[in-house]
Scaffold this motif. Sequence first.
Motif, short mmCIF file in Angstrom:
data_model
loop_
_atom_site.label_atom_id
_atom_site.label_comp_id
_atom_site.label_asym_id
_atom_site.label_seq_id
_atom_site.Cartn_x
_atom_site.Cartn_y
_atom_site.Cartn_z
N TYR A 224 21.36 31.19 -57.83
CA TYR A 224 20.58 31.14 -56.78
C TYR A 224 20.99 32.24 -55.65
O TYR A 224 20.81 31.96 -54.34
CB TYR A 224 20.23 29.90 -56.09
CG TYR A 224 19.00 29.41 -55.54
CD1 TYR A 224 17.82 29.82 -56.33
CD2 TYR A 224 18.94 28.57 -54.48
CE1 TYR A 224 16.84 29.60 -55.71
CE2 TYR A 224 17.72 28.21 -53.90
CZ TYR A 224 16.52 28.72 -54.53
OH TYR A 224 15.43 28.46 -54.01
N ASN A 234 21.77 37.46 -57.97
CA ASN A 234 21.48 36.11 -58.31
C ASN A 234 21.52 36.25 -60.09
O ASN A 234 21.18 36.95 -60.93
CB ASN A 234 19.72 35.79 -58.11
CG ASN A 234 19.40 35.69 -56.60
OD1 ASN A 234 20.06 36.39 -55.91
ND2 ASN A 234 18.83 34.63 -56.42
N GLU A 236 20.40 34.23 -62.35
CA GLU A 236 19.21 33.80 -63.02
C GLU A 236 18.50 35.03 -63.15
O GLU A 236 17.55 35.06 -64.19
CB GLU A 236 18.40 32.79 -62.20
CG GLU A 236 17.60 32.90 -61.08
CD GLU A 236 18.92 32.71 -59.71
OE1 GLU A 236 19.92 32.68 -60.11
OE2 GLU A 236 17.93 32.72 -58.70
N LEU A 237 18.51 36.04 -62.28
CA LEU A 237 17.71 37.40 -62.56
C LEU A 237 18.37 38.32 -63.47
O LEU A 237 17.89 38.73 -64.04
CB LEU A 237 17.78 37.97 -61.05
CG LEU A 237 16.86 37.69 -60.02
CD1 LEU A 237 17.14 38.42 -58.59
CD2 LEU A 237 15.48 37.80 -60.61
N SER A 240 17.85 36.68 -66.83
CA SER A 240 16.39 37.03 -67.34
C SER A 240 16.11 38.32 -67.63
O SER A 240 15.10 38.48 -68.53
CB SER A 240 15.46 36.22 -66.36
OG SER A 240 15.77 36.79 -65.07
N TYR A 241 16.65 39.04 -67.01
CA TYR A 241 16.29 40.64 -66.85
C TYR A 241 16.97 41.56 -67.97
O TYR A 241 16.39 42.60 -68.83
CB TYR A 241 16.27 41.29 -65.67
CG TYR A 241 15.36 42.19 -65.37
CD1 TYR A 241 14.09 42.19 -65.44
CD2 TYR A 241 15.93 43.71 -65.39
CE1 TYR A 241 13.03 43.26 -65.12
CE2 TYR A 241 14.93 44.81 -65.23
CZ TYR A 241 13.70 44.43 -65.28
OH TYR A 241 12.79 45.51 -65.15
N MET A 249 17.74 31.85 -69.69
CA MET A 249 17.37 31.75 -68.38
C MET A 249 17.43 30.31 -68.02
O MET A 249 17.97 29.82 -67.23
CB MET A 249 16.04 32.47 -68.02
CG MET A 249 15.92 32.06 -66.68
SD MET A 249 14.14 32.44 -65.75
CE MET A 249 13.36 33.61 -67.04
N LEU A 253 17.99 27.96 -64.85
CA LEU A 253 17.05 27.13 -64.03
C LEU A 253 17.51 25.66 -63.79
O LEU A 253 17.26 25.09 -62.93
CB LEU A 253 15.65 27.20 -64.85
CG LEU A 253 15.11 28.58 -64.93
CD1 LEU A 253 13.69 28.79 -65.77
CD2 LEU A 253 14.91 29.26 -63.59
#
Lengths: 319, 319
Positions: A224, A234, A236-237, A240-241, A249, A253
């Motif tokens: 976050y 981040n 999480e980015l 996920s990317y 991911m 989350l």
Amino acid sequence: MEKSTNIIDCTIRDGGLVNNWDFSVEFVQDLYEGLSAAGVEYMEIGYKNSARLLNATEPNPWRFLDDHFLKEIIPEKKFTKLSALVDIGRVDPNDVLPREESVLDMIRVACYIREVDKGLELVQMFHDLGYETSLNIMALSSVPEHQLIEAFDMVKKSPVDVVYIVDSFGSLDPKDIEHQVNKFKDMLPNKQLGIHTHNNMQLAFANTLTAMRNGVTFLDSSVYGMGRAAGNCNTELLVSYIQKASYEMKPVLGVIEKHMLEMREKWEWGYIIPYMISGVLNEHPRVAMAYRASDERDNFVDFYEKVTSPESTIAPASK
Amino acid sequence: MEKSTNIIDCTIRDGGLVNNWDFSVEFVQDLYEGLSAAGVEYMEIGYKNSARLLNATEPNPWRFLDDHFLKEIIPEKKFTKLSALVDIGRVDPNDVLPREESVLDMIRVACYIREVDKGLELVQMFHDLGYETSLNIMALSSVPEHQLIEAFDMVKKSPVDVVYIVDSFGSLDPKDIEHQVNKFKDMLPNKQLGIHTHNNMQLAFANTLTAMRNGVTFLDSSVYGMGRAAGNCNTELLVSYIQKASYEMKPVLGVIEKHMLEMREKWEWGYIIPYMISGVLNEHPRVAMAYRASDERDNFVDFYEKVTSPESTIAPASK
């Protein structure tokens, strides 16, 4: 290139600069579980500085990491390795066990350009104790080229595994990052490179992607974005990317949902106007952080006038 | 290149998708003053769609712009020009005065790729009425190459001034933007290009900078990022970062300080996990927006599972 990516999650270490490391054991354990499930390669679980050297009177387990305590709270290592950061002059070599007796896998040394020699002495010591090591050169946006060249002559001969490009003030953009990475690659062809960004101008993720696409393999981030002032790239980015089969991911989350929303209510980090201004001006965020802690916290025009005035009394004397 | 930059502030138009255009006249006037003082070239003051064609029963002055009303609230034009957006099939040509009788300077036409012919008919009409025009092709991340080539054959012959690359889902990264811009430049050498970004993955500013550095001269943004779902590229970042003597950050800070903090408390936009997820998945944000309006709004893991499940019932049937 992306196969060899390593994410180092700095939520506890850099996020501790937001809340004075006021993290519960449960949070740190949940974060460790979540990062392991997400395939994040490293978790920086705090600073391994010395309470004695910092004259600290309060206990602060994530600022003054202790191996016995760490073994208690993480009795079983999972996928994610553990790292700790140390500062020049603040770490007591007697506090550091050989790696086979420690839960830590990596020790990273933060230093300014003028202290690179001291930083490399520490690196050598941690390397000899069996740790993976990195050298994190801070405030890079203010370092003159010739100083960097001199420093790199020393770095080249050191056993350090990873050399970091640190955008301490959140003032660099993707073009700057590309330039820095190419300079580092030219001068340090035998070293792996790392990137540590701050999000003052909402460029932390873009800068990290740019670094990765130019060959940087160690990517710092926080869940976050929790990190000093504007925070970091981040986690999480990244998971996920980045196209890497082991990244997931969902576990990240879960950590955000369970912990971070509440923490963000209690403590402040992220895209906040005074931090944006200090990023644009290439200044240390400490002045903006003091302003945010004052009653004037939302007087953005006044803040901007103060920090850009030639007679400014609140601008920092030095970086 | 940066000398010819034009910023189009979309706070009222795209931000209105957040709060159903619940903007006070005072706010719109303050924004116009602030943008003029900041040197922002255009302000998109709303949609010029037809209340009748949309069967709207409530008045909504920024959604159904009316020239008499606009003249009342902005009796004297300052530096910033005014633009309005229209949608295919929602605008009544009879509502549009010739430019010399209007306070509007530019009319922009939003369309999907399959409607480019209809979009260009409107462009021709507005052009003939004396307006500057743009064609904003939405949902570009989902458009197959051959459809784009066919569409561009028509666009080339049109008098349209600016053709926009619109990242409707916030799913593009700087590398994608560079690719799109180069494609648009090759196929439309006689047109100026524009960029409209969304901030789902915190890439709106980076994408806008990338577009600018590759020759795009019309940059959409919103003050404090206010726009649908994750919002847009931040106007304050553009005026502080782009090297153009006429840009001033301070007036935009004034608008944020006076209005936007309070508005952000009341309405939601920005980096919010479900919007991040829809960006990563290259999906329209409508599903995430519905989720944020429900009691489950913070159940990020559940949301992720729902939208990625093959049996998903809440995923959109089409884009």
